[in-house]
Design a protein around this motif. Sequence first.
Motif, PDB file in Angstrom:
ATOM      1  N   ILE A 169       0.690  -0.928   0.102  1.00 16.31           N
ATOM      2  CA  ILE A 169       0.129   0.004  -0.072  1.00 16.31           C
ATOM      3  C   ILE A 169       0.828   1.243  -0.038  1.00 16.31           C
ATOM      4  O   ILE A 169       1.981   1.265   0.186  1.00 16.31           O
ATOM      5  CB  ILE A 169      -0.800  -0.041   1.296  1.00 16.31           C
ATOM      6  N   GLY A 170       0.350   2.350  -0.348  1.00 17.70           N
ATOM      7  CA  GLY A 170       0.706   3.636  -0.309  1.00 17.70           C
ATOM      8  C   GLY A 170       1.763   4.210  -1.360  1.00 17.70           C
ATOM      9  O   GLY A 170       2.523   5.212  -1.213  1.00 17.70           O
ATOM     10  N   GLU A 171       1.954   3.249  -2.176  1.00 13.26           N
ATOM     11  CA  GLU A 171       2.956   3.582  -3.117  1.00 13.26           C
ATOM     12  C   GLU A 171       2.661   4.790  -4.268  1.00 13.26           C
ATOM     13  O   GLU A 171       3.494   5.671  -4.353  1.00 13.26           O
ATOM     14  CB  GLU A 171       3.018   2.454  -3.982  1.00 13.26           C
ATOM     15  N   HIS A 172       1.422   4.945  -4.474  1.00 17.29           N
ATOM     16  CA  HIS A 172       1.152   6.235  -5.479  1.00 17.29           C
ATOM     17  C   HIS A 172       1.267   7.530  -4.403  1.00 17.29           C
ATOM     18  O   HIS A 172       1.810   8.518  -4.893  1.00 17.29           O
ATOM     19  CB  HIS A 172      -0.420   6.094  -5.854  1.00 17.29           C
ATOM     20  N   GLY A 173       0.748   7.260  -3.205  1.00 14.66           N
ATOM     21  CA  GLY A 173       0.835   8.523  -2.295  1.00 14.66           C
ATOM     22  C   GLY A 173       2.394   9.030  -1.962  1.00 14.66           C
ATOM     23  O   GLY A 173       2.761  10.339  -2.195  1.00 14.66           O
ATOM     24  N   VAL A 174       3.130   8.007  -1.706  1.00 10.76           N
ATOM     25  CA  VAL A 174       4.594   8.456  -1.739  1.00 10.76           C
ATOM     26  C   VAL A 174       5.327   8.850  -2.832  1.00 10.76           C
ATOM     27  O   VAL A 174       6.267   9.898  -2.677  1.00 10.76           O
ATOM     28  CB  VAL A 174       5.323   7.056  -1.108  1.00 10.76           C
ATOM     29  N   ALA A 175       5.074   8.287  -3.932  1.00  9.65           N
ATOM     30  CA  ALA A 175       5.597   8.557  -5.229  1.00  9.65           C
ATOM     31  C   ALA A 175       5.235  10.225  -5.506  1.00  9.65           C
ATOM     32  O   ALA A 175       5.994  10.826  -5.855  1.00  9.65           O
ATOM     33  CB  ALA A 175       5.174   7.732  -6.364  1.00  9.65           C
ATOM     34  N   LEU A 176       4.187  10.286  -5.135  1.00  2.39           N
ATOM     35  CA  LEU A 176       3.456  11.666  -5.366  1.00  2.39           C
ATOM     36  C   LEU A 176       4.234  12.912  -4.619  1.00  2.39           C
ATOM     37  O   LEU A 176       4.685  13.786  -5.095  1.00  2.39           O
ATOM     38  CB  LEU A 176       2.039  11.889  -5.459  1.00  2.39           C
ATOM     39  N   LEU A 177       4.090  12.271  -3.263  1.00  4.54           N
ATOM     40  CA  LEU A 177       4.746  13.425  -2.157  1.00  4.54           C
ATOM     41  C   LEU A 177       6.219  13.519  -2.623  1.00  4.54           C
ATOM     42  O   LEU A 177       6.734  14.539  -2.098  1.00  4.54           O
ATOM     43  CB  LEU A 177       4.462  12.715  -0.792  1.00  4.54           C
ATOM     44  N   SER A 178       7.024  12.557  -3.026  1.00  2.00           N
ATOM     45  CA  SER A 178       8.419  12.389  -3.451  1.00  2.00           C
ATOM     46  C   SER A 178       8.643  13.799  -4.025  1.00  2.00           C
ATOM     47  O   SER A 178       9.791  14.409  -3.947  1.00  2.00           O
ATOM     48  CB  SER A 178       9.090  11.328  -3.680  1.00  2.00           C
ATOM     49  N   LYS A 179       7.787  13.758  -5.071  1.00  2.00           N
ATOM     50  CA  LYS A 179       8.051  14.983  -6.218  1.00  2.00           C
ATOM     51  C   LYS A 179       7.545  16.291  -5.378  1.00  2.00           C
ATOM     52  O   LYS A 179       8.186  17.290  -5.646  1.00  2.00           O
ATOM     53  CB  LYS A 179       7.157  14.544  -7.326  1.00  2.00           C
ATOM     54  N   PRO A 211      -8.570   0.757  -3.386  1.00  2.00           N
ATOM     55  CA  PRO A 211      -8.502   1.862  -2.189  1.00  2.00           C
ATOM     56  C   PRO A 211      -7.692   3.156  -2.646  1.00  2.00           C
ATOM     57  O   PRO A 211      -6.493   3.036  -2.548  1.00  2.00           O
ATOM     58  CB  PRO A 211      -7.671   0.829  -1.391  1.00  2.00           C
ATOM     59  N   THR A 212      -8.429   4.058  -3.483  1.00  2.00           N
ATOM     60  CA  THR A 212      -7.572   5.294  -3.875  1.00  2.00           C
ATOM     61  C   THR A 212      -7.798   6.261  -2.764  1.00  2.00           C
ATOM     62  O   THR A 212      -7.266   6.050  -1.685  1.00  2.00           O
ATOM     63  CB  THR A 212      -8.275   5.725  -5.205  1.00  2.00           C
ATOM     64  N   ARG A 213      -8.396   7.335  -3.027  1.00  6.12           N
ATOM     65  CA  ARG A 213      -8.267   8.469  -1.970  1.00  6.12           C
ATOM     66  C   ARG A 213      -8.717   8.010  -0.696  1.00  6.12           C
ATOM     67  O   ARG A 213     -10.037   7.353  -0.666  1.00  6.12           O
ATOM     68  CB  ARG A 213      -9.259   9.507  -2.720  1.00  6.12           C
ATOM     69  N   GLY A 214      -8.134   8.254   0.221  1.00  5.86           N
ATOM     70  CA  GLY A 214      -8.496   7.798   1.639  1.00  5.86           C
ATOM     71  C   GLY A 214      -7.921   6.555   1.950  1.00  5.86           C
ATOM     72  O   GLY A 214      -8.111   5.939   3.124  1.00  5.86           O
ATOM     73  N   GLY A 215      -7.191   5.817   0.978  1.00 11.52           N
ATOM     74  CA  GLY A 215      -6.557   4.484   1.367  1.00 11.52           C
ATOM     75  C   GLY A 215      -7.268   3.439   1.680  1.00 11.52           C
ATOM     76  O   GLY A 215      -8.514   3.669   1.739  1.00 11.52           O
ATOM     77  N   ILE A 216      -6.511   2.280   2.275  1.00  5.66           N
ATOM     78  CA  ILE A 216      -7.315   1.044   2.662  1.00  5.66           C
ATOM     79  C   ILE A 216      -8.139   1.471   4.019  1.00  5.66           C
ATOM     80  O   ILE A 216      -9.371   0.958   4.294  1.00  5.66           O
ATOM     81  CB  ILE A 216      -6.531  -0.198   2.825  1.00  5.66           C
ATOM     82  N   ALA A 217      -7.636   2.469   4.759  1.00  7.39           N
ATOM     83  CA  ALA A 217      -8.346   2.759   6.165  1.00  7.39           C
ATOM     84  C   ALA A 217      -9.938   3.209   5.456  1.00  7.39           C
ATOM     85  O   ALA A 217     -10.865   2.982   6.108  1.00  7.39           O
ATOM     86  CB  ALA A 217      -7.884   4.072   6.735  1.00  7.39           C
ATOM     87  N   LEU A 258      -3.367   6.789   2.772  1.00  4.34           N
ATOM     88  CA  LEU A 258      -2.707   7.004   1.510  1.00  4.34           C
ATOM     89  C   LEU A 258      -3.212   6.460   0.482  1.00  4.34           C
ATOM     90  O   LEU A 258      -3.399   5.294   0.206  1.00  4.34           O
ATOM     91  CB  LEU A 258      -1.160   6.856   1.654  1.00  4.34           C
ATOM     92  N   ALA A 259      -3.441   7.195  -0.687  1.00  8.74           N
ATOM     93  CA  ALA A 259      -4.027   6.851  -2.036  1.00  8.74           C
ATOM     94  C   ALA A 259      -2.982   5.572  -2.659  1.00  8.74           C
ATOM     95  O   ALA A 259      -1.729   5.683  -2.596  1.00  8.74           O
ATOM     96  CB  ALA A 259      -4.226   7.756  -2.923  1.00  8.74           C
ATOM     97  N   SER A 314     -10.004   4.640  13.329  1.00 11.87           N
ATOM     98  CA  SER A 314     -10.960   5.596  12.910  1.00 11.87           C
ATOM     99  C   SER A 314     -10.779   5.732  11.493  1.00 11.87           C
ATOM    100  O   SER A 314     -10.094   5.584  10.871  1.00 11.87           O
ATOM    101  CB  SER A 314     -10.727   6.770  13.923  1.00 11.87           C
ATOM    102  N   SER A 315     -12.214   6.449  11.071  1.00  8.98           N
ATOM    103  CA  SER A 315     -12.234   6.696   9.563  1.00  8.98           C
ATOM    104  C   SER A 315     -11.335   7.897   9.562  1.00  8.98           C
ATOM    105  O   SER A 315     -11.237   8.733  10.312  1.00  8.98           O
ATOM    106  CB  SER A 315     -13.707   7.197   9.242  1.00  8.98           C
ATOM    107  N   PRO A 316     -10.661   8.018   8.394  1.00 12.18           N
ATOM    108  CA  PRO A 316      -9.642   8.975   7.954  1.00 12.18           C
ATOM    109  C   PRO A 316     -10.436  10.219   8.042  1.00 12.18           C
ATOM    110  O   PRO A 316     -11.613  10.310   7.585  1.00 12.18           O
ATOM    111  CB  PRO A 316      -9.050   8.910   6.586  1.00 12.18           C
ATOM    112  N   SER A 317      -9.987  11.275   8.735  1.00 12.42           N
ATOM    113  CA  SER A 317     -10.631  12.661   8.678  1.00 12.42           C
ATOM    114  C   SER A 317      -9.374  13.767   8.726  1.00 12.42           C
ATOM    115  O   SER A 317      -8.272  13.458   8.841  1.00 12.42           O
ATOM    116  CB  SER A 317     -11.231  12.636   9.999  1.00 12.42           C
ATOM    117  N   GLY A 318      -9.946  14.885   8.462  1.00 10.30           N
ATOM    118  CA  GLY A 318      -9.067  16.213   8.173  1.00 10.30           C
ATOM    119  C   GLY A 318      -8.377  16.165   7.097  1.00 10.30           C
ATOM    120  O   GLY A 318      -8.711  15.445   6.284  1.00 10.30           O
ATOM    121  N   LYS A 319      -7.369  16.934   7.066  1.00 12.39           N
ATOM    122  CA  LYS A 319      -6.552  17.222   5.826  1.00 12.39           C
ATOM    123  C   LYS A 319      -5.795  16.140   5.563  1.00 12.39           C
ATOM    124  O   LYS A 319      -4.792  15.914   6.247  1.00 12.39           O
ATOM    125  CB  LYS A 319      -5.803  18.750   5.892  1.00 12.39           C
ATOM    126  N   ILE A 320      -5.962  15.192   4.744  1.00 15.65           N
ATOM    127  CA  ILE A 320      -5.335  13.889   4.668  1.00 15.65           C
ATOM    128  C   ILE A 320      -4.084  14.550   3.545  1.00 15.65           C
ATOM    129  O   ILE A 320      -3.097  15.143   3.806  1.00 15.65           O
ATOM    130  CB  ILE A 320      -6.034  12.745   3.929  1.00 15.65           C
TER     131      ILE A 320
END
Lengths: 325, 325
Positions: A169-179, A211-217, A258-259, A314-320
């Motif tokens: 999990i989280g590979e798209h999110g991390v790749a994007l944030l690394s850029k 599990p895209t936006r909001g991730g597996i959570a 993470l997406a 808990s369900s993801p909340s706030g500014k993810i």
Amino acid sequence: MNTISLNAGNGGKEMQEFLATFLPGFKRGKWENGTNDSATLQMPDGQHLCFTTDSFVVSPIEFPGGNIGDLAFAGTVNDLVVMGADPLGLSLSLILEEGFSKDLFERVVQQIQYLSDTYDIPVVTGDTKVMEKGSIDQIIINTSGVGMAKRVKNERLKKGDKVILSGGIGEHGVALLSKRFDFETEILSDTKPLTEEMRGIRDFIKIAKDPTRGGIASVLHEIASQEGVELEILQESIPLQKAVKTAGNLLGIDILSLANEGKILCFASDEQAEKVVQILKKYNPLASIIGTVTDENTKSRVVLKTDIGSRVLSSPSGKIVPRIC
Amino acid sequence: MNTISLNAGNGGKEMQEFLATFLPGFKRGKWENGTNDSATLQMPDGQHLCFTTDSFVVSPIEFPGGNIGDLAFAGTVNDLVVMGADPLGLSLSLILEEGFSKDLFERVVQQIQYLSDTYDIPVVTGDTKVMEKGSIDQIIINTSGVGMAKRVKNERLKKGDKVILSGGIGEHGVALLSKRFDFETEILSDTKPLTEEMRGIRDFIKIAKDPTRGGIASVLHEIASQEGVELEILQESIPLQKAVKTAGNLLGIDILSLANEGKILCFASDEQAEKVVQILKKYNPLASIIGTVTDENTKSRVVLKTDIGSRVLSSPSGKIVPRIC
């Protein structure tokens, strides 16, 4: 304040609350599964027409492992295939900012054409708008899609059913944030059409989601609440590349939220689960069983079991992370 | 400069040139009519699945006679019905700017729900993104749609066929500009789903289009070039409300290139033309025959016949009116 907040699009709790303010006002007619990835409509011959839409506002437009074109193609295809459908065709609606680079535009379009050819899913209709400089940030893409499914997968979950994840999990999110934050990582976005994987497993599973936006959570919560079941997830069995874990710690971000853009989270009976994992391992060696349905009656919740005890997730909340897809 | 210009989205000549740089790279598979309002795919039972998409970036969001919600619903429904289809369902993808007014959002959504109920066309799937303040201008809506047609209307045009318009032109454009430039006019946008009109005439016509961005000038050119025919249009028979004419003169804008959002431009044989006009007159007294197919062989052009002689109507080009739909 009587305005819409950024959190209303976070894929988590606040977004569900925002959607609840207007979605119930829409009548669905004979369509089903409208709140899932695709809406479905039974045709006279018994098959199910599947229909889905997604807008992509990702920043940056190019990231390790792909660009907004890959994301738009794969994202919409995946919303069709997780319903058990074979995609028939996609639409492509481009909204471009005046002054947008033609070279970058070409790279985006080329990726869509490449995936369309490779996966044999035509892009059949479209729309193009150009807006004055400053009125959008470079490019927004909407892809909608239609597909046909013999059966729509949405069988009732039972106690003992297994939760399966098709890879780390989280590979798209991390790749994007690394850029975005300019740090070094070997991680590439997992953006990928999941047509082959879903064709392999769709007869052996009960429910599948990407599990895209909001991730597996977010997806685990969605299913627990929709199905009225309790899920127990073993933290140590969640597949995860080491570099994703490192980046998550570095950024102080919850990887479960993470997406992902090329993963399947699915449910199968205890008897079928191992077979499903074996099929998925052909595409990704990290495919694993990550949990179990522990109650099928009243408790709609997700329990995360860790080395140091269990906690209710808990369900993801706030500014993810905004503009991740 | 190697960047995309505003004119690439003008619905006219430059837009056709821009689309020609990348659209031919897309394979369409078994889909047809991809460059028309809807793409169509023949189903095993002989019917045709119709699929269309449109993004709406209009400014201002509310205008005399409607708001972006009416526009998004009607625009996509119309792209289906002009193909002869009965709409099955729409998707709704919302892209909202952080800080967007909840009251205004509610009015937009209410219009979509109202039209959905009135025309019995459900909104069945959706997507919601919220972007940071400043990264878009308030709201962008994409609506895609699916429908089913018994027959797809696209019969070859012949010399002597008539060109028919279902009512006065330029009303959407003038209504929008009156708000944008703050002048007084009685004109309301003509935004309207054309389901009833098309059900009435679809068995008696050869081709229908809704002349939106680029106006009737753009659609006439598109058909002349696609069908390889010459069209002769009588300027004095083009239906036009007086206040639209006044506003056009005031603004120095070519009304033939101005967007309509609730009109049909269609073609019928000489024998059927009067019947089609009579049906259309039930909905709009200004419905009229405006021209004739004068050559079915080599000349792809549109001739406008006026009091002071004929001229070849050029395809709309340059900065027409941006963000009109």
